[in-house]
Scaffold this active site. Structure first.
Site, PDB file in Angstrom:
ATOM      1  CE  LYS A  37     -48.903  38.351  -1.305  1.00 25.60           C
ATOM      2  NZ  LYS A  37     -48.989  37.791   0.039  1.00 25.60           N
ATOM      3  CG  ASN A  38     -52.214  35.540  -0.741  1.00 20.50           C
ATOM      4  OD1 ASN A  38     -51.048  35.827  -0.461  1.00 20.50           O
ATOM      5  ND2 ASN A  38     -53.247  36.289  -0.374  1.00 20.50           N
TER       6      ASN A  38
ATOM      7  CB  CYS B  10     -48.726  40.490  10.868  1.00 24.04           C
ATOM      8  SG  CYS B  10     -50.305  40.443  10.089  1.00 24.04           S
TER       9      CYS B  10
ATOM     10  NE  ARG C  90     -52.917  37.324   9.295  1.00 20.13           N
ATOM     11  CZ  ARG C  90     -52.452  37.549   8.061  1.00 20.13           C
ATOM     12  NH1 ARG C  90     -51.533  38.466   7.878  1.00 20.13           N
ATOM     13  NH2 ARG C  90     -52.897  36.867   7.048  1.00 20.13           N
TER      14      ARG C  90
ATOM     15  CG  ASP D 111     -55.812  40.384   1.101  1.00 23.83           C
ATOM     16  OD1 ASP D 111     -55.816  40.681   2.310  1.00 23.83           O
ATOM     17  OD2 ASP D 111     -55.250  39.359   0.668  1.00 23.83           O
TER      18      ASP D 111
ATOM     19  NE  ARG E 173     -44.947  40.792   2.927  1.00 20.78           N
ATOM     20  CZ  ARG E 173     -45.907  40.597   3.805  1.00 20.78           C
ATOM     21  NH1 ARG E 173     -46.099  41.447   4.779  1.00 20.78           N
ATOM     22  NH2 ARG E 173     -46.693  39.550   3.733  1.00 20.78           N
TER      23      ARG E 173
END
Ligand code: UD1
Length: 430
Positions: free
Chosen positions: A22-23, A117, A122, A305, A397
């Site tokens: 995804k990233n 977030c 961030r 993560d 997501r």
């Protein structure tokens, strides 16, 4: 509201295919607009974040064709606007990659300022510093980051910390700058390398991605390409930890084992058996798990993560483990929910002291963010009884067909939207 209901206690057993990262996909799809020619990107995960980014790309006028579930063709020639509104940014921070891509190509970009977030504040000062060093003016006005330059010139940039986002954003702009750029203290994550490889396949001249120092020789324009995204390190790691926590035995296929070394090493330390093939890893977790210490660090260190997922596993391992989060300041929000499932964890600053318990028990919990949500699913799979997870929109997501993939490994999990479906699930599994 969509929820997961899980009946825990089944060890995960079988084989699972991992999708595209995804990233990496988020950055690569943004970078695709930098050519006027068609760019075809394959192995895109079909998850919410990617779909929002594709809408943002369409929103500035690029042509986006969805060729299949995992393939998109983007043509940047039709772009009419260099402005990306808050509507997209508030749904997905990574739309800010359009800042580097648009600034590089058109020497102007206006992108809504991403706020903090759920995992932390961030800041984006390193992105700004990089663009300014190349001669761009960057200021914040009416909630937008406005960046423009008469011309971008190569520069020597030393990042204060290894930031994935700043490295990628500044690298994108530097590709179309005049002259040479050197990025020092660059992030080394696999997706930084994937973005560099993608840009090189479009004619960019980037060397050193994957090391601390990235050297970029500016080119005049980028051409079209066809590119396939690397496998998702974090999706793979999540299944590996789920196998360990449930005392299962799974083969995680379509991975690059090198990208998973930090995770494999911790699993071995706590007593799992790991076997590696060229593009697969087997995790055998049917043994007494032991405590260990984990500190999140930039790649090749243990990924932030994966912090919630390993903490859940350590909550079920013998002895006291210490988990230190060094990347984001607010990443232990799920601990309260995990404690409600019977975990014994005390948070002191950026450290979680985890006293292993023999079992967790199911209850209703809420996913505070993407990876913590996945970790609570792991907890539910390992727990006695039923677990209901609220706010699974966060999990969706970043994980494609998460519950289907888990079911294929023997998990009892279903996506439900009301009490009737919960009762139906309970009747089916009891
Ligand atoms: C990316 C990943 C995210 C992952 C993180 C760390 C994407 C879309 N997201 O996020 O899943 O958790 O890397 O591996 O790829 N920082 C600053 N100033 C800046 C930029 C960063 O202080 O200008 C700090 C951050 O607050 C954080 C650290 O640097 O403490 C690392 O952040 P960064 O690598 O930039 O994370 P993201 O790119 O946002």
């Amino acid at each position: 509201m969509e929820q997961y209901i899980i009946k825990g206690g089944n060890p995960l057993i079988g084989e699972i295919e991992i999708g595209g990262a995804k990233n990496a996909a988020l950055a690569i799809l943004a970078a695709a607009i930098m050519s006027d020619e068609a760019v075809t990107v394959d192995n895109i995960p079909d998850v919410r974040d990617i779909n929002v980014l594709l809408q943002a790309i369409e929103g500035i006028g690029a042509t986006v064709e969805r060729i299949g579930k995992h393939t998109a063709r983007i043509t940047g020639r039709t772009i009419k606007s260099t402005r990306v509104d808050y509507d997209y940014i508030k749904k997905i921070r990574a739309s800010y990659y359009l800042l580097g891509a648009l600034l590089g190509k058109y020497k102007r970009a206006e992108v809504a300022l991403p706020g903090g977030c759920n995992i932390g504040s961030r800041p984006i000062d390193q992105h700004k510093k990089g663009f300014e060093a190349m001669g761009a003016e960057v200021f914040i006005e009416y909630g937008m980051i406005v960046s423009s330059a008469k011309k971008l010139s190569g520069s020597h940039i030393y990042f204060d910390m290894a930031s994935v986002g700043a490295t990628i954003n500044v690298m994108m702009a530097a590709v179309l700058a005049e002259g040479n750029t050197i990025l020092e203290n660059a992030a080394k994550e696999p997706h930084v390398v994937d973005v560099a490889n993608f840009l090189n396949s479009m004619g960019a001249k980037i060397k050193g991605a994957g090391t601390d120092v990235i050297r970029i020789k500016g080119v005049k324009a980028l051409h079209g390409t066809e590119y396939s995204i690397i496998p998702d390190q974090i999706e793979a790691g999540t299944f590996m930890l789920a196998a360990a926590a449930t005392k299962g035995d799974i083969v995680v296929k379509n991975v690059i084992p090198k990208h998973l070394e930090a995770i494999s090493a911790k699993l071995i330390e706590i007593g799992c058996q790991i076997t590696e093939e060229d593009d697969a890893i087997r995790v055998f977790g049917n043994c007494e798990l032991k405590h260990t210490h984990v500190k999140t660090l930039p790649y090749p260190g243990f990924p932030t993560d994966m912090q919630p997922q390993i903490t859940v596993t350590l909550a079920l391992s013998q002895g006291t483990s210490i988990v230190t989060e060094t990347i984001f300041e607010n990443r232990f929000k799920y601990i309260g929910e995990l404690s409600r499932m019977g975990a014994s964890i005390k948070v002191e600053g950026n450290t979680a002291i985890v006293d292993g318990v023999r079992k967790l028990t199911g209850t209703q919990v809420s996913a505070p963010d993407l990876r913590a949500g996945a970790a609570l699913v792991i907890a539910g799979l390992a727990a006695d009884g039923y677990t209901i997870i609220d706010d699974i929109v966060y999990i969706e997501r970043g994980y494609e067909e998460f519950e289907e993939k888990l079911r294929s490994l023997g998990a009892q999990i279903e996506r439900v939207t009301n009490e009737k479906e919960i009762q139906k699930f309970k009747l089916k599994v009891c």
